[in-house]
Scaffold this motif. Structure first.
Motif, PDB file in Angstrom:
ATOM      1  N   UNK A   1      29.882  30.589  33.667  1.00 13.49           N
ATOM      2  CA  UNK A   1      30.445  29.480  34.454  1.00 13.49           C
ATOM      3  C   UNK A   1      31.968  29.500  34.432  1.00 13.49           C
ATOM      4  N   UNK A   2      32.505  29.843  33.240  1.00  8.75           N
ATOM      5  CA  UNK A   2      33.958  29.902  33.118  1.00  8.75           C
ATOM      6  C   UNK A   2      34.533  30.997  34.006  1.00  8.75           C
ATOM      7  N   UNK A   3      33.841  32.160  34.079  1.00 13.06           N
ATOM      8  CA  UNK A   3      34.317  33.243  34.932  1.00 13.06           C
ATOM      9  C   UNK A   3      34.302  32.868  36.399  1.00 13.06           C
ATOM     10  N   UNK A   4      33.284  32.115  36.820  1.00  9.48           N
ATOM     11  CA  UNK A   4      33.209  31.669  38.222  1.00  9.48           C
ATOM     12  C   UNK A   4      34.356  30.730  38.543  1.00  9.48           C
ATOM     13  N   UNK A   5      34.640  29.807  37.625  1.00  9.95           N
ATOM     14  CA  UNK A   5      35.735  28.863  37.849  1.00  9.95           C
ATOM     15  C   UNK A   5      37.081  29.585  37.915  1.00  9.95           C
ATOM     16  N   UNK A   6      37.265  30.572  37.044  1.00 10.10           N
ATOM     17  CA  UNK A   6      38.514  31.334  37.089  1.00 10.10           C
ATOM     18  C   UNK A   6      38.651  32.079  38.413  1.00 10.10           C
ATOM     19  N   UNK A   7      37.522  32.646  38.862  1.00 13.98           N
ATOM     20  CA  UNK A   7      37.567  33.385  40.130  1.00 13.98           C
ATOM     21  C   UNK A   7      37.859  32.449  41.295  1.00 13.98           C
ATOM     22  N   UNK A   8      37.204  31.274  41.284  1.00  7.09           N
ATOM     23  CA  UNK A   8      37.469  30.294  42.343  1.00  7.09           C
ATOM     24  C   UNK A   8      38.920  29.831  42.323  1.00  7.09           C
ATOM     25  N   UNK A   9      39.445  29.638  41.098  1.00 11.10           N
ATOM     26  CA  UNK A   9      40.839  29.235  40.991  1.00 11.10           C
ATOM     27  C   UNK A   9      41.784  30.313  41.500  1.00 11.10           C
TER      28      UNK A   9
END
Length: 266
Positions: A1-9
């Protein structure tokens, strides 16, 4: 989930950066930077003015203390002259206290004078940098404006600009519609001429009907010419007959006059 948020950011920041890059005008950015430098220069000048005000206030206090110190010294001298050693001692004690204050104020005055000198020099340097930045800013703005105008002219000539592209597309659409209408009109004419389509108005004719009409028109013309020739020929015959009959009557009358006996008077 953290990786997805970083990618979205990261995606959001990349898109925002691209949008900002399109919206950014270097001339406006330079003007904004120049305005900020002017505000900073104004703050430095205000700081110099505040330090100078503090220095001036210290100078006024020093003058007052020095005046009081001189007055106490004079009073002590007069008291000692009158034999009032006690009063002279009190005056000198107060003068000594004032002198300590004068020493402290002089130290502060020197410090403020040094700060004022530094701020004044910094303000001068900052003023020089602001002036240089203003000159460079105007040069960059002029160069950017010229390059922008040259680019727009080149795009207009090459037809790749947005405005000229819209005009080119409009012309192309108009030409395509015109060609389509011309082709449709030609196809309808060919279909009407071949008889594949019926003309409800009866105005259109095929090739055979047009040829028959042409031949019929030519026959009518020939018949009209024959009729006119016959009328002309008939009129000439009647006129000759009339002229011939008139001449015969005149000959008969002359013959009768010759045959009639003439009686001369005796």
């Amino acid at each position: 989930m953290s990786g997805v948020m970083k990618r979205m950011g990261m995606i959001f920041r990349a898109k925002a950066n691209k949008a900002l890059d399109r919206a950014e005008d270097p001339r406006e950015t330079l003007d904004y930077s120049y305005q900020k430098q002017l505000e900073l220069l104004q703050k430095v000048r205000r700081g110099v003015a505040d330090v100078a005000t503090s220095r001036k206030r210290l100078e006024l206090q020093l003058n007052q203390l020095q005046t009081q110190s001189a007055k106490l010294e004079d009073q002590g001298r007069k008291a000692l002259a009158l034999g009032r050693e006690d009063l002279a001692r009190e005056a000198l004690s107060r003068r000594a206290a004032l002198q300590q204050q004068v020493t402290d104020l002089e130290t502060q005055h020197q410090t403020l004078s040094g700060e004022e000198e530094k701020l004044t020099l910094a303000a001068q340097r900052l003023q020089a940098k602001v002036d240089a930045f203003r000159t460079k800013k105007e040069t960059i703005k002029a160069t950017y404006t010229a390059a922008q105008a040259q680019t727009r002219i080149g795009e207009a000539f090459s037809g790749i600009s947005e405005e000229m592209g819209d005009v080119g597309l409009a012309i192309q659409r108009a030409e395509d519609k015109t060609a389509q209408l011309q082709a449709r009109a030609g196809a309808i004419d060919e279909l009407l001429a071949s008889g594949a389509l019926d003309d409800p108005t009866g105005m259109a004719k095929d090739d055979i009907q047009a040829e028959l009409d042409r031949l019929s028109g030519g026959t009518d013309v020939e018949l009209e010419l024959q009729r006119m020739k016959a009328e002309l020929a008939g009129g000439t015959t009647q006129q000759q007959a009339i002229e011939g009959g008139t001449a015969g009557n005149q000959g008969q009358q002359q013959s009768q006059q010759q045959d009639t006996p003439r009686f001369d008077k005796q």
